[in-house]
Each structure stands twice: as structure tokens, then as C-alpha cells.
Design a protein around this motif. Structure first.
Motif, PDB file in Angstrom:
ATOM      1  N   SER A   1       0.879  -1.175   0.000  1.00 19.40           N
ATOM      2  CA  SER A   1       0.000   0.000   0.000  1.00 19.40           C
ATOM      3  C   SER A   1       0.913   1.219   0.000  1.00 19.40           C
ATOM      4  CB  SER A   1      -0.881   0.010   1.244  1.00 19.40           C
ATOM      5  OG  SER A   1      -1.695  -1.117   1.277  1.00 19.40           O
ATOM      6  N   GLY A   2       0.338   2.360   0.248  1.00 20.59           N
ATOM      7  CA  GLY A   2       1.156   3.546   0.450  1.00 20.59           C
ATOM      8  C   GLY A   2       1.244   4.491  -0.733  1.00 20.59           C
ATOM      9  N   ALA A   3       0.609   4.141  -1.865  1.00 23.03           N
ATOM     10  CA  ALA A   3       0.704   5.026  -3.032  1.00 23.03           C
ATOM     11  C   ALA A   3       0.028   6.362  -2.742  1.00 23.03           C
ATOM     12  CB  ALA A   3       0.063   4.353  -4.243  1.00 23.03           C
ATOM     13  N   ILE A   4      -1.143   6.281  -2.158  1.00 24.91           N
ATOM     14  CA  ILE A   4      -1.891   7.515  -1.902  1.00 24.91           C
ATOM     15  C   ILE A   4      -1.173   8.354  -0.846  1.00 24.91           C
ATOM     16  CG2 ILE A   4      -4.102   8.405  -1.032  1.00 24.91           C
ATOM     17  CD1 ILE A   4      -5.402   5.988  -2.535  1.00 24.91           C
TER      18      ILE A   4
ATOM     19  N   ASN B   1       0.384  -3.677  -6.342  1.00 23.66           N
ATOM     20  CA  ASN B   1      -0.579  -2.771  -5.693  1.00 23.66           C
ATOM     21  C   ASN B   1      -1.828  -2.762  -6.565  1.00 23.66           C
ATOM     22  OD1 ASN B   1      -1.792  -0.918  -3.987  1.00 23.66           O
ATOM     23  ND2 ASN B   1      -0.355   0.760  -4.413  1.00 23.66           N
TER      24      ASN B   1
ATOM     25  N   ASP C   1      -4.721   1.925  -8.614  1.00 20.35           N
ATOM     26  CA  ASP C   1      -5.624   2.962  -8.093  1.00 20.35           C
ATOM     27  C   ASP C   1      -5.863   4.104  -9.083  1.00 20.35           C
ATOM     28  OD1 ASP C   1      -6.069   1.904  -5.451  1.00 20.35           O
ATOM     29  OD2 ASP C   1      -4.018   2.465  -4.975  1.00 20.35           O
TER      30      ASP C   1
ATOM     31  N   ASP D   1      -9.458  -2.556  -1.243  1.00 20.97           N
ATOM     32  CA  ASP D   1      -8.514  -2.592  -0.135  1.00 20.97           C
ATOM     33  C   ASP D   1      -7.444  -3.633  -0.440  1.00 20.97           C
ATOM     34  OD1 ASP D   1      -9.047  -5.270   1.416  1.00 20.97           O
ATOM     35  OD2 ASP D   1     -10.994  -4.474   0.799  1.00 20.97           O
ATOM     36  N   ASN D   2      -6.252  -3.371   0.082  1.00 22.91           N
ATOM     37  CA  ASN D   2      -5.142  -4.259  -0.257  1.00 22.91           C
ATOM     38  C   ASN D   2      -5.166  -5.573   0.514  1.00 22.91           C
ATOM     39  OD1 ASN D   2      -4.342  -2.349  -2.070  1.00 22.91           O
ATOM     40  ND2 ASN D   2      -2.209  -2.280  -1.375  1.00 22.91           N
TER      41      ASN D   2
ATOM     42  N   VAL E   1      -6.885   1.672   4.272  1.00 24.08           N
ATOM     43  CA  VAL E   1      -8.290   1.528   3.907  1.00 24.08           C
ATOM     44  C   VAL E   1      -8.934   0.401   4.713  1.00 24.08           C
ATOM     45  CG1 VAL E   1      -9.870   0.972   2.032  1.00 24.08           C
ATOM     46  CG2 VAL E   1      -7.843   2.330   1.573  1.00 24.08           C
TER      47      VAL E   1
END
Ligand code: GLU
Length: 394
Positions: free
Chosen positions: A75-78, A159, A162, A173-174, A236
Motif C-alpha cells: 500500500s502507500g501510493a496515496i 498494488n 488505483d 482494499d489491499n 483503507v
């Protein structure tokens, strides 16, 4: 000047004296998906925690060095996008999130690439959406790419896509994404790392005497209620989505562990079979590929409601579902779509692939299979949902 080497150096650093296990402790798993939630990657801050990411990379690299195949679901892109743009004030629309993800994903990937590069390990980016699981052809394509990466000793960094995923095609959600990835790569362990040590008997922030549940063999309503009440940090997903994902993965023959990403050597310890976090052992018989697809792939497109006799035949006698036992058909679906099978006024019984579309099923519902051809003018066989295309859920 060369310092003298103490010949007894190794004795002073015996593993037994360490608080954590050495990198060389053998993994009992052959293929591991490590799911890293935003809360793990940010350490509860608003920025990606690079030392923490390097530490997680070190552990993955150690496994890689043992010949284990590691897939990272990140995760973590946003979060990365938000930090990169200086925390802009944006409307909370999907378009804003997609913009942040577009900026953040490349940054996130750049970081993983540089960290794995420290250990000389190449990485490859895979961005997925739900559509990649729903369509058989895309499912097989994604699976082939992941297998090709692993075969060449490249660590796939996965990922959700998104930046382009609309509501309808998002996994969302991941946690669920990582379950899907575990199935795609045929993993034997899914390690979901989060900001909590695992699943507790109550929310530990409100009940200090709550205990960590070490092993879950059955996911039932009370456990779901427990998880539903537990919040996690920035990401998320919460415990509820983790439980959902764990259920899908363990039904597909994957062991699942939920543990704290900050626990020392957590990846190596989990891989070595040490008791860390909450473990969900894989159900004994791994399902074949087709059945996996029924569970993790497409969301059910409709529901077939059956009578008590048919419910009993499915549940206790391992039979296929015949049109005669169908009392109602809900939703519009095609032949080959995944559907839910439910007893009238009862719980969900099963999920399976329908051999007839919803319109045809409505016409043959309640009829003997011999009448199908007369009623429709054609027949795809006597059953509505074949036993081999069905998974009982309870
Ligand atoms: N795919 C999202 C991201 O990279 C995270 C989704 C999640 O945290 O479950 O930002």
C-alpha cells in the motif's frame, strides 16, 4: 591497522543470546506474499518510513537468499502522493485519490526498487484491479506474468491500479488484493503486516485485558463481530477486511498470518513457523484452480434461492444443484457467471458457476431436468450448478 579478530567472537554472539532469530533460519514456506499496509509503511506518521521499509526489505532479501519466492503487496501510493504534493487540500473524490495514487505509485515503486537494489534483487511492478480476477483470460494473464517474474528470481511488487480503477472494478482494499495475489501465485503463506500484533479477543485499546488470538480455525459470526469493531490506522482496510481476505486465502490452501510489521524480524519468524500474531491455518484440502477462481474472482452476479430439499442435497449429500430445487432467481447473470446459492430465508449455502443464464433459470426453476429442452429449446445438461463448480460456504 587491522584489529585483532577474537577467535571466540562467534561464541559471544550465539543466536541463543539474541532477541531475534538469525536470517539463516530456514523458511518452512516456499512462496510467500508479504502484505504491507499503509500503517506499517508510515509507522503511524504521514510519511513513508524509509528506515522501516529498508528493514522490511532486508527480511524479504534474506528469504530470497534462501530460495524462497517473495511477492510484496504494498500500500502507500496515496500516502506517498499526498506527501510528495505537500498535503494539498483536495475534495474527497475518487478523482483526487486517483491523482494522488498516480503521483505516489511511481514514488513508492522507486523506493522499493532502490531498497531491493541494495541487496542486488530486481523488482517488477504489477498493478491489478478486480477486473484482472473476474475475467478468466485476464486472471490467467496476470498469473502468467507473476509466475514469469518469480521464475526469474524477480520480486513482484503489487498494488491495486488505483490511478485508473473506477468504483466498479476496484478491489478497494489491499487486504483482499493480497488474498487474490496469493491465489494467483499459488502462495503457501500470506503474511499480512499491520500496526497491531494480530486479532484480539476484544479491542485492546478499550479493553486492556484483551488477549491475542494465536490461532483461528473457524471464522464465525462472533469473530466477524469482533473484527468489525476494531479500527486500524491510516489504511483503507481494518480487521474486518483482513478477516475476509484471510478466509478467502485459507480456503484456497494458503496459510495466513496477521502480525505487527514493527515486531523484530517478523517476516523471518513467521516464515520459519514461529508463533507470531494470529495464524489462520490453510484448510486441509487445497481447492483446485477453478474453485479458487470461484472464491476470489468475480463478485457473485446473482442469487439462486433453493428449497429445503435441495439445500440438504447440497449440504449433506454433496450433490449438484438441479433446476427442480430452485424456487427463485435474483439478479441478471450470464451462463458461466458466479452466483450465490441460498436457502429460502436461510443463510448463504454456497457459491458456484451457473450453467444457465438467469433468464433460462427462471423458466426451468421447479422443473424436472428432463423438461429443460422442451422449455428452452436447448439444454446445457441436467444441472443448474455442478458440484465441481461449487463451493459450500458453511
Ligand atoms: N492501494 C492503496 C494505496 O496504495 C491502499 C489500499 C489499502 O490500504 O488497503 O494507497
Amino acid at each position: 591497522m587491522v584489529a585483532a579478530v577474537d577467535p571466540h567472537f562467534h561464541r559471544h554472539t550465539r543466536w541463543e543470546n539474541r532477541t531475534s532469530i538469525p536470517d539463516s533460519t530456514a523458511s518452512r514456506y516456499r512462496r510467500i506474499v508479504v502484505k504491507l499496509g499503509t500503517s506499517v509503511l508510515t509507522g503511524g506518521t504521514h510519511h513513508l518510513d524509509r528506515p522501516q521499509m529498508v528493514e522490511l526489505t532486508r527480511q524479504c532479501a534474506a528469504l530470497h537468499g534462501q530460495g524462497v519466492e517473495v511477492v510484496v503487496c504494498t500500500s502507500g501510493a496515496i500516502a506517498a502522493g499526498r506527501a510528495k504534493l505537500g498535503f494539498p487540500r483536495l475534495p474527497s473524490t475518487l478523482a483526487s485519490k486517483q491523482m494522488l495514487a498516480a503521483v505516489g505509485q511511481s514514488r513508492l515503486m522507486y523506493m522499493w526498487e532502490s531498497f531491493f537494489d541494495i541487496y542486488g534483487i530486481p523488482v517488477g511492478q504489477i498493478l491489478l484491479t478486480r477486473a484482472d480476477a473476474e475475467q478468466r483470460r485476464r486472471f490467467l494473464n496476470a498469473r502468467d506474468t507473476l509466475h514469469a517474474l518469480l521464475e526469474h528470481r524477480i520480486v513482484p511488487i503489487v498494488n491495486e491500479n488505483d490511478a485508473v480503477a473506477t468504483e466498479e472494478i476496484r478491489v478497494g482494499d489491499n487486504d483482499n488484493l493480497s488474498a487474490l495475489v496469493s491465489i494467483l501465485v499459488d502462495a503457501d503463506l500470506l503474511l499480512m503486516l499491520t500496526d497491531q500484533p494480530g486479532l484480539f479477543t476484544a479491542d485492546p485499546r478499550e479493553h486492556p485485558d484483551a488477549e491475542l488470538i494465536r490461532e483461528v480455525r473457524q471464522i464465525d459470526a462472533s469473530l466477524r463481530a469482533l473484527a468489525g469493531g476494531t479500527r486500524t490506522g491510516l489504511g483503507v482496510g481494518g480487521m474486518a477486511t483482513k478477516l475476509q481476505a484471510a478466509d478467502v486465502a485459507r480456503r484456497s490452501g494458503v496459510d495466513v498470518i496477521i502480525a505487527a510489521g514493527s515486531a523484530p524480524n517478523v517476516i523471518l519468524r513467521a516464515a520459519a513457523g514461529e508463533a507470531v500474531g494470529t495464524r489462520f491455518p490453510a484448510l486441509e484440502t487445497p481447492l483446485e484452480s477453478r474453485k479458487r477462481w470461484i472464491l476470489a474472482g468475480p463478485a457473485p452476479a446473482g442469487t439462486i434461492v433453493v428449497d429445503a430439499g435441495a439445500a440438504r442435497a447440497l449440504r449433506s449429500h454433496g450433490r449438484s444443484l438441479l433446476p427442480a430445487g430452485i424456487v427463485a432467481v435474483q439478479g441478471d447473470f450470464e451462463r458461466g457467471d458466479t452466483v450465490t446459492i441460498q436457502e429460502a430465508q436461510g443463510p448463504t449455502l454456497a457459491r458456484g458457476i451457473s450453467r444457465y443464464d438467469s433468464q433460462d433459470l427462471r423458466r426451468i426453476a421447479g422443473h424436472h431436468s428432463d423438461e429443460i429442452e422442451t422449455l428452452l429449446g436447448y439444454a446445457y445438461g441436467p444441472v443448474a450448478v455442478h458440484r465441481n463448480d461449487m463451493i459450500l460456504l458453511e
